[in-house]
Design an enzyme around this catalytic site. Structure first.
Site, PDB file in Angstrom:
ATOM      1  N   SER A 119       0.784  -1.215   0.046  1.00 29.86           N
ATOM      2  CA  SER A 119       0.101   0.097   0.144  1.00 29.86           C
ATOM      3  C   SER A 119       0.863   1.315  -0.004  1.00 29.86           C
ATOM      4  CB  SER A 119      -1.029  -0.070   1.276  1.00 29.86           C
ATOM      5  OG  SER A 119      -0.139  -0.009   2.562  1.00 29.86           O
TER       6      SER A 119
ATOM      7  N   ASP B 250       8.702  -4.052  -4.202  1.00 28.54           N
ATOM      8  CA  ASP B 250       7.403  -3.548  -4.265  1.00 28.54           C
ATOM      9  C   ASP B 250       7.156  -2.541  -5.326  1.00 28.54           C
ATOM     10  OD1 ASP B 250       6.963  -5.230  -2.102  1.00 28.54           O
ATOM     11  OD2 ASP B 250       5.921  -3.792  -0.608  1.00 28.54           O
TER      12      ASP B 250
HETATM   13  O1  PMV Z   1       4.999  -6.040   3.459  1.00 27.79           O
HETATM   14  P1  PMV Z   1       5.178  -5.549   2.060  1.00 27.79           P
HETATM   15  O2  PMV Z   1       4.158  -5.669   1.214  1.00 27.79           O
HETATM   16  O3  PMV Z   1       6.026  -4.238   2.296  1.00 27.79           O
HETATM   17  O4  PMV Z   1       6.432  -6.689   1.640  1.00 27.79           O
HETATM   18  C1  PMV Z   1       7.651  -6.639   2.061  1.00 27.79           C
HETATM   19  C2  PMV Z   1       8.446  -7.588   1.388  1.00 27.79           C
HETATM   20  C3  PMV Z   1      10.012  -7.798   2.130  1.00 27.79           C
HETATM   21  O5  PMV Z   1      10.773  -8.903   1.156  1.00 27.79           O
HETATM   22  C4  PMV Z   1       9.781  -8.569   3.463  1.00 27.79           C
HETATM   23  C5  PMV Z   1      10.565  -6.715   2.113  1.00 27.79           C
HETATM   24  C6  PMV Z   1      11.174  -6.044   0.837  1.00 27.79           C
HETATM   25  O6  PMV Z   1      11.841  -4.885   0.781  1.00 27.79           O
HETATM   26  O7  PMV Z   1      11.346  -6.728  -0.222  1.00 27.79           O
END
Ligand code: PMV
Length: 315
Positions: free
Chosen positions: A118, A162
């Site tokens: 998000s 992301d």
């Molecule tokens: O929780 P989110 O949607 O911010 O995803 C984090 C993903 C991780 O691999 C845990 C951290 C990252 O920076 O890739």
């Protein structure tokens, strides 16, 4: 240097961005292993820049976001706030001399702090709204770079997965610092994404894993090897093998202590109701999970069982 100025005065300009789900490789991707993520277009963030009413006395740039209870003048936002930093960075990157006499409204259907990106979606939507309002071309790569800077405020050392997935809006095979490749996923990939309803702060989970990095290093490398295999099965459309690798990825994430009772319970319900595989998605310890079904009927059955168990279906 010439500065950019607002396009037509009386128009509303908008930018949108999707959510994302990580299919394979979260956490390991922070340490240089590959990750696979896809955009989720059925939940989105929209940012709009509105003109003030002609007779409005106060026309100072204002930011409104109902979902986080924000309605404040830009000048009054704390300097350290990621949103303020984002707007400063946008103005600098696109040579905008002063804050616009506009209202920036942010609306989102993406659950917050739930592993669906998000924060990155909010950044990307805002950058696009500014691009539309000022009439400049913003390439996806530039949008992604600006969003990445803000990701750093949310969680210290983000991988970049992301902002990349969300800015380019394509399924990606990504490696930190090495860029990404757009991958082909079957058109009718029957993914079910559902929310445990438990909030999870990515920075806290990522920091905890970093502090215990040595302990988890073998698991991290194992996840990396799994993601390489998953890319092949996914691109070949081998749903059953892809599902089995999702299960395996979830087991490895459990070893890293980033699952939780609720996630495990719901992932199990998805599997016993016909999913060919299921795993948590994002940082874990709450948030969302993703399940894969082989056909529409099974997907329906999985969704119904999850809903009955209190999960909120996102897709
Ligand atoms: O929780 P989110 O949607 O911010 O995803 C984090 C993903 C991780 O691999 C845990 C951290 C990252 O920076 O890739």
């Amino acid at each position: 240097m010439a500065t950019n100025t607002l396009e037509k005065k009386d128009t509303v300009h908008a930018g949108t961005a999707p959510a994302k789900t990580i299919l394979f490789g979260e956490h390991a991707v922070v340490y240089g292993e590959p990750g696979i993520a896809i955009p989720l277009w059925n939940v989105q963030t929209t940012a709009t820049l509105h003109p003030f009413a002609e007779d409005a006395e106060d026309q100072d740039f204002r930011v409104i976001s109902d979902s986080v209870n924000l309605n404040e003048k830009y000048s009054r936002l704390p300097d350290a706030m990621p949103l303020k930093k984002l707007i400063r960075n946008i103005m600098e990157a696109f040579h905008i001399a002063r804050p616009p006499r506009r209202i920036l409204r942010i609306e989102s259907t993406i659950p917050i702090a739930s592993g669906l990106g998000s924060g990155a979606a909010c950044s990307v939507a805002i950058i696009r709204a500014f691009a539309a309002a000022y009439g400049f071309e913003a390439e996806d790569s530039k949008i992604s770079d600006i969003a990445f800077e803000i990701e750093k405020c949310y969680h210290g050392a983000p991988s970049g997965l992301d902002n990349t997935t969300i800015s380019f809006g394509k399924p990606v095979f990504f490696r930190k610092g090495k860029g990404f490749e757009v991958i082909h996923v079957p058109e009718k990939l029957r993914l079910i994404v559902a929310d445990t309803g438990l909030k999870s702060i990515t920075s806290e989970v990522v920091t905890d894993i970093r502090e215990r990095y040595q302990q988890f290093e073998p698991v991290i490398r194992e996840i990396g090897r799994l993601v390489d295999r998953a890319r092949v099965t996914l691109e070949n459309g081998d749903i059953f093998e892809t599902g089995a690798l999702m299960d395996e990825n979830h087991r490895l994430l459990q070893k890293m202590t980033v699952s939780c009772e609720k996630l495990d319970e719901l992932v199990q319900i998805a599997r016993s109701n016909g999913a060919v595989g299921a795993k948590l998605t994002g940082a874990g310890r709450g948030g969302n999970f993703v399940a894969l079904a082989d056909n529409a009927l099974d997907a329906q059955r999985v969704k119904a069982a999850l809903e009955k168990s209190g999960a909120k279906i996102v897709r």
